[in-house]
Design a protein around this motif. Structure first.
Motif, PDB file in Angstrom:
ATOM      1  N   GLY A  22       1.131   5.132   1.856  1.00 16.39           N
ATOM      2  CA  GLY A  22       0.653   5.844   2.744  1.00 16.39           C
ATOM      3  C   GLY A  22       1.577   6.993   3.303  1.00 16.39           C
ATOM      4  O   GLY A  22       2.695   7.195   2.887  1.00 16.39           O
ATOM      5  N   TRP A  50      -2.878   4.580  -5.680  1.00 19.33           N
ATOM      6  CA  TRP A  50      -1.575   4.919  -5.950  1.00 19.33           C
ATOM      7  C   TRP A  50      -0.782   3.657  -6.519  1.00 19.33           C
ATOM      8  O   TRP A  50      -0.277   3.663  -7.374  1.00 19.33           O
ATOM      9  CB  TRP A  50      -1.023   5.496  -4.667  1.00 19.33           C
ATOM     10  CG  TRP A  50      -1.524   6.723  -3.970  1.00 19.33           C
ATOM     11  CD1 TRP A  50      -2.263   7.150  -3.254  1.00 19.33           C
ATOM     12  CD2 TRP A  50      -1.289   7.932  -4.792  1.00 19.33           C
ATOM     13  NE1 TRP A  50      -2.682   8.213  -3.077  1.00 19.33           N
ATOM     14  CE2 TRP A  50      -1.921   8.902  -4.201  1.00 19.33           C
ATOM     15  CE3 TRP A  50      -0.604   8.452  -6.183  1.00 19.33           C
ATOM     16  CZ2 TRP A  50      -2.067  10.102  -4.403  1.00 19.33           C
ATOM     17  CZ3 TRP A  50      -0.956   9.628  -6.526  1.00 19.33           C
ATOM     18  CH2 TRP A  50      -1.438  10.524  -5.553  1.00 19.33           C
ATOM     19  N   ASN A  60       0.854  -1.098   0.031  1.00 20.76           N
ATOM     20  CA  ASN A  60      -0.064   0.017   0.047  1.00 20.76           C
ATOM     21  C   ASN A  60       0.866   1.323  -0.135  1.00 20.76           C
ATOM     22  O   ASN A  60       1.851   1.184   0.166  1.00 20.76           O
ATOM     23  CB  ASN A  60      -1.040  -0.164   1.422  1.00 20.76           C
ATOM     24  CG  ASN A  60      -0.125  -0.164   2.397  1.00 20.76           C
ATOM     25  OD1 ASN A  60       0.723   0.454   3.013  1.00 20.76           O
ATOM     26  ND2 ASN A  60      -0.595  -1.460   3.213  1.00 20.76           N
ATOM     27  N   ASP A  63      -1.141   6.584   9.081  1.00 23.69           N
ATOM     28  CA  ASP A  63      -2.206   5.318   8.514  1.00 23.69           C
ATOM     29  C   ASP A  63      -2.232   4.076   9.440  1.00 23.69           C
ATOM     30  O   ASP A  63      -3.227   3.762   9.917  1.00 23.69           O
ATOM     31  CB  ASP A  63      -1.693   4.889   7.271  1.00 23.69           C
ATOM     32  CG  ASP A  63      -1.887   6.058   6.147  1.00 23.69           C
ATOM     33  OD1 ASP A  63      -2.929   6.664   6.370  1.00 23.69           O
ATOM     34  OD2 ASP A  63      -0.935   6.084   5.244  1.00 23.69           O
ATOM     35  N   ASN A  67      -2.082  -4.244  -5.681  1.00 24.23           N
ATOM     36  CA  ASN A  67      -3.170  -3.869  -4.795  1.00 24.23           C
ATOM     37  C   ASN A  67      -4.186  -3.040  -5.724  1.00 24.23           C
ATOM     38  O   ASN A  67      -3.931  -1.863  -5.608  1.00 24.23           O
ATOM     39  CB  ASN A  67      -2.746  -3.223  -3.406  1.00 24.23           C
ATOM     40  CG  ASN A  67      -3.897  -3.011  -2.594  1.00 24.23           C
ATOM     41  OD1 ASN A  67      -4.852  -2.955  -2.859  1.00 24.23           O
ATOM     42  ND2 ASN A  67      -3.504  -2.386  -1.424  1.00 24.23           N
ATOM     43  N   HIS A 117      -7.054  -5.351   8.480  1.00 27.03           N
ATOM     44  CA  HIS A 117      -6.228  -5.051   7.624  1.00 27.03           C
ATOM     45  C   HIS A 117      -5.367  -6.532   7.088  1.00 27.03           C
ATOM     46  O   HIS A 117      -4.491  -6.177   6.196  1.00 27.03           O
ATOM     47  CB  HIS A 117      -5.348  -3.803   7.812  1.00 27.03           C
ATOM     48  CG  HIS A 117      -4.445  -3.898   9.144  1.00 27.03           C
ATOM     49  ND1 HIS A 117      -5.045  -3.708  10.226  1.00 27.03           N
ATOM     50  CD2 HIS A 117      -3.249  -4.256   9.033  1.00 27.03           C
ATOM     51  CE1 HIS A 117      -4.011  -3.709  11.117  1.00 27.03           C
ATOM     52  NE2 HIS A 117      -2.916  -4.433  10.527  1.00 27.03           N
ATOM     53  N   ASP A 134      -6.990  -2.156  -4.647  1.00 24.91           N
ATOM     54  CA  ASP A 134      -8.030  -1.265  -3.807  1.00 24.91           C
ATOM     55  C   ASP A 134      -7.200  -0.032  -3.321  1.00 24.91           C
ATOM     56  O   ASP A 134      -7.760   1.140  -2.806  1.00 24.91           O
ATOM     57  CB  ASP A 134      -8.096  -1.983  -2.421  1.00 24.91           C
ATOM     58  CG  ASP A 134      -9.284  -2.907  -2.565  1.00 24.91           C
ATOM     59  OD1 ASP A 134     -10.017  -3.206  -3.753  1.00 24.91           O
ATOM     60  OD2 ASP A 134      -9.867  -3.866  -1.464  1.00 24.91           O
ATOM     61  N   ASP A 135      -5.924   0.016  -3.726  1.00 24.61           N
ATOM     62  CA  ASP A 135      -5.113   1.150  -3.429  1.00 24.61           C
ATOM     63  C   ASP A 135      -4.899   2.080  -4.933  1.00 24.61           C
ATOM     64  O   ASP A 135      -4.141   1.736  -5.615  1.00 24.61           O
ATOM     65  CB  ASP A 135      -3.593   0.808  -2.758  1.00 24.61           C
ATOM     66  CG  ASP A 135      -2.989   2.087  -2.364  1.00 24.61           C
ATOM     67  OD1 ASP A 135      -2.670   2.987  -3.013  1.00 24.61           O
ATOM     68  OD2 ASP A 135      -2.465   2.113  -1.203  1.00 24.61           O
TER      69      ASP A 135
END
Length: 456
Positions: free
Chosen positions: A189, A227, A187, A342, A222, A285, A224-225
């Protein structure tokens, strides 16, 4: 075993001593832990200089040393190699050594949160099929990664490593050294903002992992992220997608539920296959971490039975959402290993979700390496604590006052001057049945609060 000729060719080093072809049993950067016939690299930093310990290392049994500055005294029978940079040379040697294992495939994991957990999950799965090398502890930087790779031996046929950084260019260099076949970014963050400037800087730094990926590489993405998804779009390589909220990912999860303080259960969907998964520990998570680990395993050729069995074997790492009982009647969530904006929020979410009928108490140290954004991020954390209805906050550190200013009149907050004071306040104010989150950046050493609670 490392031959002298390999070391010289890899590092472009200059041999300062007369020596026949020497064989080194390994590499070390710590004169206190040197073993017989190892090669000592004299690294230096702001608080140390390995050149001060070269003679000590040689006297303790090192066969040779790699140095930047020549020594006036060269012990008989010892090998001295001069290089422009011992740190660069350590990486170059590790890179050459890793590439000599032509049949070994390597996965590299980076990201703002979840690197270690994902690495441990992936290695648990891979170990059912391969002989796996992984890095341990904080061996994820320009020193630790080379030392890890130099432990590769003939029996290894897989490796999974995490890559850490706090500045531009570090992931690029680590990737050059490790030569990953598979890359994963857990991810993106708000971490290391002091040097990276903002979230866009974090994206640029993390993207260095896959900037050289071609058709024969795999990027576990990923979706869902936004970036991470953006990083992957221009990369021309094989991709394995995962996510919970994004439709049509190759790996996804449904029916997520917790088993009190012991586990998380869910259904993992891999292609068309559905498999029940149970992973130890708290932290919703960690489902995403498990999906990422599954993607890495698939890239290695593991099947769904191996994924399921490997995740069942996973044991959460020390100081990462570790639930502990105390003699005072309240429970602790020990998440003291590290913190950024985060991960702080994720920790608070777990605290509030699991508190039951008791109160939610947060003992929080500063979030470091945020640069100019530090005050704003700590104030934002204060707002999040209020919105989350945390009952009591005990803050420790220079930024704690910014958190508590936001809480004033809305929630109870205390500023502690020392770890001891934070622990004493907790003992005095926490009641039986309460749940306490203890968390902060690594430099805040918040585990000392816990050590005080368990002091006899």
């Amino acid at each position: 075993m490392l031959e002298l000729s390999r070391v010289l060719n890899s590092t472009n080093g200059v041999l300062l001593s007369k020596s026949d072809e020497a064989i080194f049993t390994g590499v070390s950067t710590d004169s206190r832990k040197i073993r017989k016939d190892e090669l000592f690299f004299a690294l230096y930093g702001s608080n140390f200089d390995g050149h001060d310990f070269v003679l000590e290392a040689l006297e303790k049994g090192a066969k040779g040393a790699v140095i930047e500055r020549p020594l006036f005294l060269i012990p008989n029978g010892k090998v001295l190699i001069k290089v422009p940079s011992t740190l660069e040379s350590l990486g170059d040697l590790a890179s050459t050594w890793r590439r000599s294992f032509v049949n070994l495939r390597l996965a590299a994991i980076t990201g703002s949160n979840g690197k270690t957990t994902t690495k441990e999950m992936a290695s648990n799965i891979l170990s059912l099929k391969f002989s796996v090398l992984k890095n341990t502890g904080n061996f994820n930087n320009l020193i630790g990664l080379p030392l890890t790779l130099l432990k590769l031996r003939e029996g290894h046929n897989a490796a999974v490593v995490e890559l850490g950084m706090n500045d531009f260019g570090e992931i690029r260099r680590l990737s050059e050294i490790a030569a990953p076949d598979i890359g994963a970014i857990t991810n993106i963050g708000r971490a290391h903002l002091e040097k990276l400037g903002g979230i866009e800087g974090v994206v640029r730094a993390k993207a260095e992992l896959v900037e050289g990926f071609t058709e024969n590489k795999t990027f576990v993405t990923n979706m869902d992220d936004p970036w991470v998804k953006k990083i992957g779009e221009p990369i021309k390589c094989h991709k394995i997608s995962f996510g919970i909220d994004t439709p049509q990912t190759y790996i996804s999860a449904k029916d997520i539920e917790t088993v009190e303080f012991s586990a998380v259960r869910f259904r993992m969907i891999v292609g068309g296959d559905k498999l029940p998964i149970r992973i130890r520990g708290i932290g919703l998570h960690n489902v995403m971490n498990a999906l990422c680990a599954a993607g890495i395993a698939i890239a290695f050729g593991c099947n769904t039975d191996e994924i399921q069995a490997g995740l069942e074997r996973f044991i959460p790492a020390y100081m990462r959402l570790e639930v502990m009982d105390t003699s005072f009647g309240f429970k602790i969530i020990n998440d003291t290993y590290n913190a950024n904006p985060d991960s702080m929020r994720r920790g608070v979410e777990e605290l509030v979700r699991l508190k039951g009928s008791g109160r939610a108490i947060a003992v929080l140290g500063d979030m470091l390496e945020l640069g100019m954004a530090s005050e704003a991020e700590h104030r934002s954390l204060g707002e999040f604590l209020c919105d989350s209805k945390v009952d009591l906050v005990i803050a420790y550190g220079k930024q704690g006052e910014h958190v508590l200013e936001v809480l004033r009149g809305r929630a109870k907050g205390i500023l502690a001057e020392t770890h001891e004071e934070a622990a004493e306040n907790l003992i005095k104010l926490a009641k039986e049945g309460d749940l306490v989150l203890i968390k902060g950046s690594r430099g805040m050493q918040m585990e000392k609060v816990i050590q005080r609670l368990f002091k006899e």
